[in-house]
Design a protein around this motif. Structure first.
Motif, short mmCIF file in Angstrom:
data_model
loop_
_atom_site.label_atom_id
_atom_site.label_comp_id
_atom_site.label_asym_id
_atom_site.label_seq_id
_atom_site.Cartn_x
_atom_site.Cartn_y
_atom_site.Cartn_z
N LYS A 87 1.02 -1.29 -0.25
CA LYS A 87 0.27 -0.09 -0.37
C LYS A 87 0.85 1.44 0.58
O LYS A 87 2.01 0.87 0.23
N VAL A 88 0.47 2.29 -0.79
CA VAL A 88 1.41 3.68 -0.46
C VAL A 88 0.47 4.44 0.27
O VAL A 88 -1.29 4.78 -0.40
N VAL A 89 1.10 5.64 0.95
CA VAL A 89 0.06 6.47 1.45
C VAL A 89 1.20 7.90 1.44
O VAL A 89 1.88 7.78 1.84
N LEU A 90 0.74 8.88 0.59
CA LEU A 90 1.23 9.97 0.68
C LEU A 90 0.55 12.00 1.28
O LEU A 90 -0.36 11.67 0.32
N LEU A 91 1.06 12.19 2.16
CA LEU A 91 -0.09 12.83 2.37
C LEU A 91 1.12 13.73 3.19
O LEU A 91 1.75 13.63 3.82
N PRO A 92 0.53 15.43 3.47
CA PRO A 92 1.28 16.12 4.49
C PRO A 92 0.81 15.70 5.99
O PRO A 92 0.10 15.42 6.56
N LEU A 93 1.80 15.55 6.65
CA LEU A 93 2.10 15.23 7.93
C LEU A 93 2.50 16.17 8.82
O LEU A 93 3.42 16.72 8.60
N ASN A 94 1.70 17.49 9.61
CA ASN A 94 1.64 17.98 10.59
C ASN A 94 1.67 18.14 11.93
O ASN A 94 0.72 16.89 12.50
N LYS A 95 1.97 18.56 12.69
CA LYS A 95 1.60 18.67 14.88
C LYS A 95 0.73 18.84 14.84
O LYS A 95 -0.08 19.58 14.36
N GLY A 96 0.08 17.89 15.33
CA GLY A 96 -1.47 17.93 16.11
C GLY A 96 -2.40 17.33 15.00
O GLY A 96 -3.84 17.33 15.04
N ASP A 97 -2.64 16.72 13.73
CA ASP A 97 -2.97 16.33 12.36
C ASP A 97 -3.68 14.43 13.59
O ASP A 97 -3.31 14.53 14.17
N ALA A 98 -4.11 14.12 12.11
CA ALA A 98 -4.66 12.62 12.68
C ALA A 98 -3.74 12.05 13.61
O ALA A 98 -3.35 10.82 14.16
N PHE A 99 -2.18 12.13 12.59
CA PHE A 99 -0.96 10.92 13.09
C PHE A 99 0.05 12.03 13.84
O PHE A 99 1.03 11.57 13.72
N ASP A 100 -0.42 12.90 14.28
CA ASP A 100 0.80 13.47 15.09
C ASP A 100 2.14 14.55 14.68
O ASP A 100 2.63 14.68 14.93
N GLY A 101 2.04 14.26 13.00
CA GLY A 101 2.74 14.78 12.30
C GLY A 101 3.91 13.76 12.09
O GLY A 101 5.19 13.70 11.76
N LYS A 102 3.91 12.43 12.37
CA LYS A 102 4.86 11.37 12.54
C LYS A 102 4.29 10.49 11.55
O LYS A 102 3.32 9.40 11.58
N SER A 103 4.80 10.01 10.99
CA SER A 103 5.16 8.91 9.38
C SER A 103 5.11 7.07 10.71
O SER A 103 4.13 6.35 10.04
N LYS A 104 5.52 7.29 11.73
CA LYS A 104 5.43 6.48 11.60
C LYS A 104 4.39 5.21 12.84
O LYS A 104 3.10 4.72 13.00
N SER A 105 3.49 6.71 13.40
CA SER A 105 2.09 7.11 13.16
C SER A 105 0.87 6.25 12.89
O SER A 105 0.25 5.78 12.72
N LEU A 106 1.22 7.33 11.96
CA LEU A 106 0.24 6.91 10.73
C LEU A 106 0.66 5.41 10.02
O LEU A 106 0.13 5.13 9.91
N ALA A 107 2.11 4.91 9.70
CA ALA A 107 2.31 3.08 9.52
C ALA A 107 1.60 2.47 10.73
O ALA A 107 0.39 2.01 10.35
N ALA A 108 1.51 3.01 11.69
CA ALA A 108 1.17 2.14 12.94
C ALA A 108 -0.58 1.96 12.62
O ALA A 108 -1.36 0.65 12.85
N VAL A 109 -1.23 3.26 12.98
CA VAL A 109 -3.01 3.77 12.70
C VAL A 109 -2.97 2.64 11.74
O VAL A 109 -4.19 2.43 11.34
N VAL A 110 -2.55 3.09 10.12
CA VAL A 110 -2.58 2.29 9.41
C VAL A 110 -3.30 0.82 8.55
O VAL A 110 -4.13 0.11 8.27
N ASN A 111 -1.51 -0.16 10.15
CA ASN A 111 -1.78 -1.38 10.11
C ASN A 111 -3.04 -1.63 10.61
O ASN A 111 -3.08 -2.75 10.05
N GLU A 112 -2.90 -1.57 12.17
CA GLU A 112 -3.70 -1.66 12.82
C GLU A 112 -5.45 -1.60 12.51
O GLU A 112 -6.24 -1.96 12.74
N ARG A 113 -5.88 -0.66 11.39
CA ARG A 113 -7.49 0.01 11.48
C ARG A 113 -7.41 -1.05 9.80
O ARG A 113 -8.69 -1.62 9.94
N LEU A 114 -6.09 -0.78 9.20
CA LEU A 114 -6.15 -2.21 8.18
C LEU A 114 -6.74 -3.40 8.20
O LEU A 114 -7.84 -3.95 7.75
N GLY A 115 -6.44 -3.96 10.07
CA GLY A 115 -6.52 -5.59 9.81
C GLY A 115 -6.11 -6.32 9.40
O GLY A 115 -5.63 -7.74 9.27
#
Length: 438
Positions: A87-115
């Protein structure tokens, strides 16, 4: 990055540490259709996950210029041809967003939600400048190194984002991401070692001719007291009197314009090179191997948390500390005034403006010459409390680097940069609010 950097098989020590922080060149932007009324907001967790349930590519509207709809389809077709759960995800990351601006958080959330039990995820990094690759349940297809490698490939120097993502997909499918990544690092090392040495910022070479060749030549932190006797002649030459530091605007402008992304890539490559040197060291004949491992671990932690050029310079200093621990001869730290100058050529007594006490610091040849001529050396400048100041004027409790002078101000063999990172000094300083440009 995992907090455990001491695997049983030391040959794997370097391979997985840094690839999620390495680099493809600057991302521009990607496209997606405008949001229909009632659909999840672009960039939200729901919009990302919903898109990935129906297709392998999510591109935020903010990146409309870099990956067109046709290119997104081409990437999707390329992924389908691999037969892999990419899977490919490309989006701007900013402090305070849904992923707190962190690519690691983005990856972890996507992995968890996709299951999905198996997933290979390619994303942009925290700064929107590089690609990162993550795979679950293990990095079987070398996703981390594949994503990192595209940042070094010469043929992709002027390529667009879609081409870079496509090449990362191809490397993952080939299973040769690590091989290509290491080959590119080796090529860069050879090219750097062939260049004439200069002491200016952003350049450097390895004094031992080893594979680092990249701003760093080594530090003798554990052996600095032993080395001191060898440098008494240098230290006892007429020390410069009180040196007034005047920093013209051009110095600050150059510092602010420094290529942080490039320095981050260089710092990451230094840590990888240190890991490979540790892997190749013989524990029976290398007394400093444990200190080198500590430095390697600390450098990786700092690289994980680095938020500006001074932190990245700290990675260089830690990598050099590890190199020094593996060396048979004592080595000096990197230049006190700016570690990007490279290894120090000697030590000298120096008295900061407005202070009575002198400090013994390691200096490169250019800074030493400036001091002898009663001129202000080029220093690493930072923003602190709304002012631009030399990094060493930041209170020690807010900066590990000011407290240690990047190695020059350490008190003895047991006082190392790695030890201070290990006791949380870098993390505590990093918790202070980051200053910004006016």
């Amino acid at each position: 990055m995992s907090s455990d950097r001491r695997p049983t098989d030391r040959r794997s020590l370097a391979g997985g540490l840094l690839a999620t922080l390495l680099a493809c060149a600057a991302l521009l932007g990607t496209g997606a259709p405008a949001r229909a009324e009632g659909t999840p907001a672009a960039g939200s967790v729901n919009s990302v996950v919903d898109a990935l349930r129906t297709g392998p590519v999510y591109v935020d509207p903010a990146f409309a210029a870099a990956v067109t709809a046709a290119q997104q389809k081409e990437l999707a077709d390329r992924i389908a041809a691999t037969g892999l759960p990419i899977k490919v995800v490309l989006l701007p990351l900013n402090k305070g967003d849904a992923f707190d601006g962190k690519s690691k958080s983005l990856a972890a959330v996507v992995n968890e939600r996709l299951g999905q039990p198996q997933l290979i995820l390619l994303t942009n990094d925290d700064y929107g400048s590089w690609l990162t690759g993550t795979e679950w349940p293990a990095d079987t297809h070398q996703a981390r190194d594949s994503a990192a490698a595209v940042g070094f490939l010469k043929e992709l120097k002027d390529a667009g984002l879609a081409a870079r993502v496509g090449r990362a997909i191809d490397l993952i499918a080939s299973g040769k991401g690590t091989e290509v990544y290491k080959a590119e690092i080796a090529r860069m090392d050879r090219e750097r070692s062939a260049r004439p040495h200069t002491d200016g910022a952003g350049s450097g070479s390895s004094s031992d001719g080893g594979p680092t060749g990249l701003l760093v030549a080594g530090v003798a932190v554990p052996a600095v007291l032993v080395a001191a006797g060898s440098y008494l002649v240098v230290r006892r030459r007429r020390a410069p009197r009180h040196t007034a530091f005047s920093f013209p605007d051009a110095v600050f402008a150059a510092d602010r314009a420094a290529d942080e992304a490039g320095l981050r890539r260089q710092a990451a490559a230094e840590v990888l090179a240190l890991g490979e040197a540790v892997n190749g060291a013989d524990g029976a004949t290398t007394p400093g191997l444990t200190r080198a491992l500590d430095a390697y671990d600390a450098a990786g932690r700092v690289l994980d948390g680095a938020r500006d050029i001074p932190d990245l310079a700290g990675v260089l200093a830690l990598a050099a500390e590890g190199r020094a621990a593996l060396a048979t001869e004592p080595r000096l730290p990197l230049c006190f005034f700016d570690p990007r100058h490279g290894a120090a050529a000697g030590r000298t007594d120096w008295r900061p403006l407005g202070r009575r006490e002198r400090v013994d610091v390691a200096v490169c040849a250019d800074c030493s010459q400036a001091l002898r001529g009663r001129r202000a050396p080029q220093v690493l400048a930072v923003r602190d409390q709304g002012r631009t100041v030399p990094y060493f004027e930041v209170p020690a409790e807010r900066s590990l680097w000011a407290a240690t002078g990047y190695g020059s101000l350490l008190s003895g063999p047991e006082d190392t940069l790695a030890a201070r990172v290990g006791t949380g000094q870098f993390s505590r300083a990093r918790q202070q609010p980051a200053d910004t440009e006016d």
